[in-house]
Enzyme design. Sequence first.
Site, mmCIF file in Angstrom:
data_model
loop_
_atom_site.group_PDB
_atom_site.id
_atom_site.type_symbol
_atom_site.label_atom_id
_atom_site.label_comp_id
_atom_site.label_asym_id
_atom_site.label_seq_id
_atom_site.Cartn_x
_atom_site.Cartn_y
_atom_site.Cartn_z
ATOM 1 N N GLU A 259 0.838 -1.197 0.000
ATOM 2 C CA GLU A 259 0.000 0.000 0.000
ATOM 3 C C GLU A 259 0.877 1.253 0.000
ATOM 4 O OE1 GLU A 259 -2.652 -0.327 3.311
ATOM 5 O OE2 GLU A 259 -3.731 -2.050 2.463
ATOM 6 N N HIS A 282 -7.945 1.174 2.271
ATOM 7 C CA HIS A 282 -7.715 0.785 3.668
ATOM 8 C C HIS A 282 -8.431 1.755 4.620
ATOM 9 C CE1 HIS A 282 -4.704 -1.654 6.269
ATOM 10 N NE2 HIS A 282 -5.812 -1.414 6.942
#
Length: 406
Positions: A259, A282
């Site tokens: 990420e 997220h």
Amino acid sequence: MARALLLENPHTNADPVLAAAGVEVVRHPGAMDEDELIRALDGVDILGIRSTTHVTERVLAAHPQLLTIGAFCIGTNQIDLRAAARRGVAVFNAPFSNTRSVVELALAEIIALTRRLTVRDKALHDGVWDKSAAGSHEVRGRTVGIVGYGNIGTQLSVVAEALGLRVVFYDVAEKLALGNARRMSSLTELLNVADIVTLHVDGRAGNAGMFGREQFEQMKHGAIFLNLSRGFLVDYAMLREKILDGSLAGAAVDVFPTEPKRTGDPFDSELRGLPNVILTPHVGGSTQEAQENIGLFVSGKLTKYLKSGATDLSVNLPRLSLPPSDAARYRIAFVHRNTPGVLALVNQTFAEYGANIDGQILGTLGEIGYVVTDIGSELPREAVEAVRQMEDTLRLRVMIRPNPED
């Protein structure tokens, strides 16, 4: 004055809590890689992170002064918990504070995918009026399979049932079924009956890659799949294949193996552009309410540990909280190897130097032991150094407590 470094923008309500405990707060908006973190931790006693920054054994070894780490999130797999425990660094997280936020996102995505709202939305944005019931279903009466029946899984179970969903679940640990939920004897059994499969397991290393070709092929044709748990659990290339060949009707993914560190950084995934697939960055626990709760909860745990040595709800040290005593003048927090006879040797050492024990509590967790001791007399420096030099000592901290007679 103690110093705290907070990364990845935990809620600002953490700052006054820390400041009230005499802690200077320094913030950095994004995550840091290993080398950046090692440089940034000079002179830092308290580290606060979220899910992207990794605290490795190398980081911990470079900064023996680091006292405690707060994960302003649920997961702690980004922290080497064993290495932290061996250095007497207490780690705290927020296991309950954002549970409701994750549950609500999961339910919203279950409804959106089952109704194919993403497809209808895209058509209209493309200028096409596509009014059709094809592939659109009510969630009432459908079966949701919850993989992982912890804090999030159990709350999702209750709320989903209230919406009329049938609930089945699978967990490797023995868990009490809530409401009318039914426990499945295996993951395969759950996959065979669930119209919706949603993952809510923890980030332990043994769960890596737990969902791949075999598991996707065991799912019902036309089922939908959600992962709001950990990115490294799932083979996303295989998920892409199953979406494109029509085996699965849709998917929602909130977590990814890699990420970006900061808001605004570029993002790529093999799941981009797929029909009836919801991708979120997220944000399962990213509501104002959840972040406010997390900020207060974790900063409270960090300051309580700093001031009193309390480790209740620590994820890597024995969980202890010794009630305060007006007669105590000093409190000693002692992390050590869990070896027989250590406590007796510590108390013998205090006695030999004339230190009077006013209160004490001991706990163990695997290879680690933790003792909190209140001393009601003067504390000879020699006694402290003798304990500090013991072979099994991992960390010793002395806190001066006010004398009520002063």
